[in-house]
Design a protein around this motif. Sequence first.
Motif, PDB file in Angstrom:
ATOM      1  N   LEU A   1      25.125 -46.715 -54.170  1.00  0.00           N
ATOM      2  CA  LEU A   1      25.010 -45.704 -53.125  1.00  0.00           C
ATOM      3  C   LEU A   1      25.292 -44.310 -53.679  1.00  0.00           C
ATOM      4  O   LEU A   1      24.672 -43.327 -53.243  1.00  0.00           O
ATOM      5  N   ALA A   2      26.202 -44.207 -54.638  1.00  0.00           N
ATOM      6  CA  ALA A   2      26.462 -42.907 -55.264  1.00  0.00           C
ATOM      7  C   ALA A   2      25.225 -42.420 -56.014  1.00  0.00           C
ATOM      8  O   ALA A   2      24.887 -41.222 -55.982  1.00  0.00           O
TER       9      ALA A   2
ATOM     10  N   ALA B   1      22.569 -41.246 -53.456  1.00  0.00           N
ATOM     11  CA  ALA B   1      22.901 -39.929 -52.915  1.00  0.00           C
ATOM     12  C   ALA B   1      22.560 -38.823 -53.906  1.00  0.00           C
ATOM     13  O   ALA B   1      21.919 -37.820 -53.555  1.00  0.00           O
TER      14      ALA B   1
ATOM     15  N   TYR C   1      18.526 -38.436 -54.321  1.00  0.00           N
ATOM     16  CA  TYR C   1      17.746 -37.916 -53.200  1.00  0.00           C
ATOM     17  C   TYR C   1      18.224 -36.541 -52.741  1.00  0.00           C
ATOM     18  O   TYR C   1      17.413 -35.738 -52.270  1.00  0.00           O
ATOM     19  N   ILE C   2      19.501 -36.224 -52.876  1.00  0.00           N
ATOM     20  CA  ILE C   2      19.970 -34.881 -52.511  1.00  0.00           C
ATOM     21  C   ILE C   2      19.242 -33.826 -53.333  1.00  0.00           C
ATOM     22  O   ILE C   2      18.837 -32.779 -52.803  1.00  0.00           O
TER      23      ILE C   2
ATOM     24  N   THR D   1      21.745 -44.330 -46.250  1.00  0.00           N
ATOM     25  CA  THR D   1      22.196 -43.429 -47.320  1.00  0.00           C
ATOM     26  C   THR D   1      21.049 -42.596 -47.849  1.00  0.00           C
ATOM     27  O   THR D   1      21.190 -41.384 -48.082  1.00  0.00           O
TER      28      THR D   1
ATOM     29  N   SER E   1      20.923 -38.626 -47.361  1.00  0.00           N
ATOM     30  CA  SER E   1      20.900 -37.781 -48.559  1.00  0.00           C
ATOM     31  C   SER E   1      19.682 -36.861 -48.549  1.00  0.00           C
ATOM     32  O   SER E   1      19.764 -35.699 -48.963  1.00  0.00           O
TER      33      SER E   1
END
Length: 570
Positions: free
Chosen positions: A275-276, A279, A282-283, A402, A406
């Motif tokens: 998940l990190a 994020a 996609y951020i 997520t 993100s």
Amino acid sequence: MSPPSHLPLSTDARTAEAARATPAAAAAAVAEHAAADEIARLAVQQADRAELSPLAPLRAPVFRMLWLTWVTANICMWMNDVAAAWLMTSLTRSPVPVALVQSASTLPVFFLGLPSGALADMLDRRRFFMFTQFWVAVVGLLLSVVIFAGAISVPLLLLLTFANGIGLALRWPVFAALIPELVPRPQLPAALALNGVAMNTSRIVGPLVAGVIIASAGSVWVFALNALLSVLSGLAIMRWRRAHVPHPLGRERLWSAMRVGVQFVRQSPRMRALLARIAMFYINATALFALLPLVARELPGGGAATFSLLMASMGAGAIVAALFVPRWRQTTPHELLLLRGTTLQAGASAVVAIAPNVYVGMPAMACAGVALMIAANSLSISAQMALPNWVRARGMSIFQITMMGSTALGAALWGQVAALTSVQLSLALAAPVAVAAMALVQRLVADRHADEDWSPAQGLAAPQPAVTPDAGRVVTTVEYRINPARAAEFGALMQESRRSLLRRGALDWQLLHDLAHPERYVEQIVDESWIEHLRRAERVTAADVALRERKYAFHLDTEPPVVTRFLSQD
């Protein structure tokens, strides 16, 4: 003694027979034997290549049917978004309602992502997937009827767009959970790459078809076509005869199922690391997609056609990449592949930022499509491998939430940077930040855990109480006597036990130390109910059994640790 003449000789037998004849015949037989071995080896290699071909999953009839259904569903999604946005411009000139069309379409993912994942794990996945298609069909039919009747309005269009988004939010987790059922494990990367092809093909085809229909007949016929295609997709799924075996313990309660899904992800080091990475990718990657309309407008001759060309280039790049991603995954570690995808995405963003015309922008966008396919496939594969079947839909729904969150955060962040500086500078800044952020996350949140075998442990009997409890929490205690000199080592292992038990659904876990007897430790596990206690026992894997044996190895007594189960009376 030679075999009887009426029996066929094997290659080895013929070789041995010839060796007893003449040297020339022996050499010929050896050559024949070597040629046969080489043919067999090449046949095995060819079979392996066919098994790992990018199109291999499509040879499975059920996967092929569901994949075509998925393509159709995503084309309908894009057609609906385009038609709804265009229809809104005919109802009002205010930019706020037009922008709210996109919000109404995506908000259900945040509100219903986890519940839909829980439902997909609880219910018959075939029927649930079929229901989502008929839901979308009903919404499309309602839109068509309302528009034909001349009763459409801004609030009603937003409401029906939100209703359509509910169908989309319910559909994604169940389809993601079905894929590993349909293809062998080695073909999973290719299957997920084909899903990427479906998404990118629909991104090109959907708006194109919608634009043609809107220009020639009007938005209402787009919604009518969506309803028809969704009905046909639902009927296709209905033909699939998937055997659903009801769980012997009955269905989980929705709230409990959602809690366990979140708990599994929180207690899984692999999922947290994943998940990190989602994020961070996609951020920063969203900067290019969010600002692309402004980039297209500023290019020479920029307009809707330029924007369409850039988007089509990205989709084409992703489709081409899907043909190579399975091979790349075989030759490159997944962490390195993800970093390379991020770097390629950053490079594409930098080139688009300084592109003088669309002819430079299109190849850069194609590279961005390749990067998106690499990253999305790598992340999806990692998620599928990190999730057992009983919680897969819930885990994939958290994956989706997520990713969507993100994307929304990245669009707001880099849009604000562009507002304070310029579009070009925002993209130029996003490029190095993307690579640095991914490298930092891979270093600080390392994913060093091997793929786990989620197959259930064999030979474990379910606990049998003297009286089956009707209600109340179940508290299980396990008493250990250990060498106090090994207390730190034992404590570290028990933290691993804590993660394992909470992942399987335990409500609480504690390790108690007897102050009067330093060698005595009590592991305490709380389950929500007796049924949930049985569910947790049912989810034990071979890795959990091995962990139990490592814990028991600390126990000093010849008899195993005493296990006691209590029923809470409050």
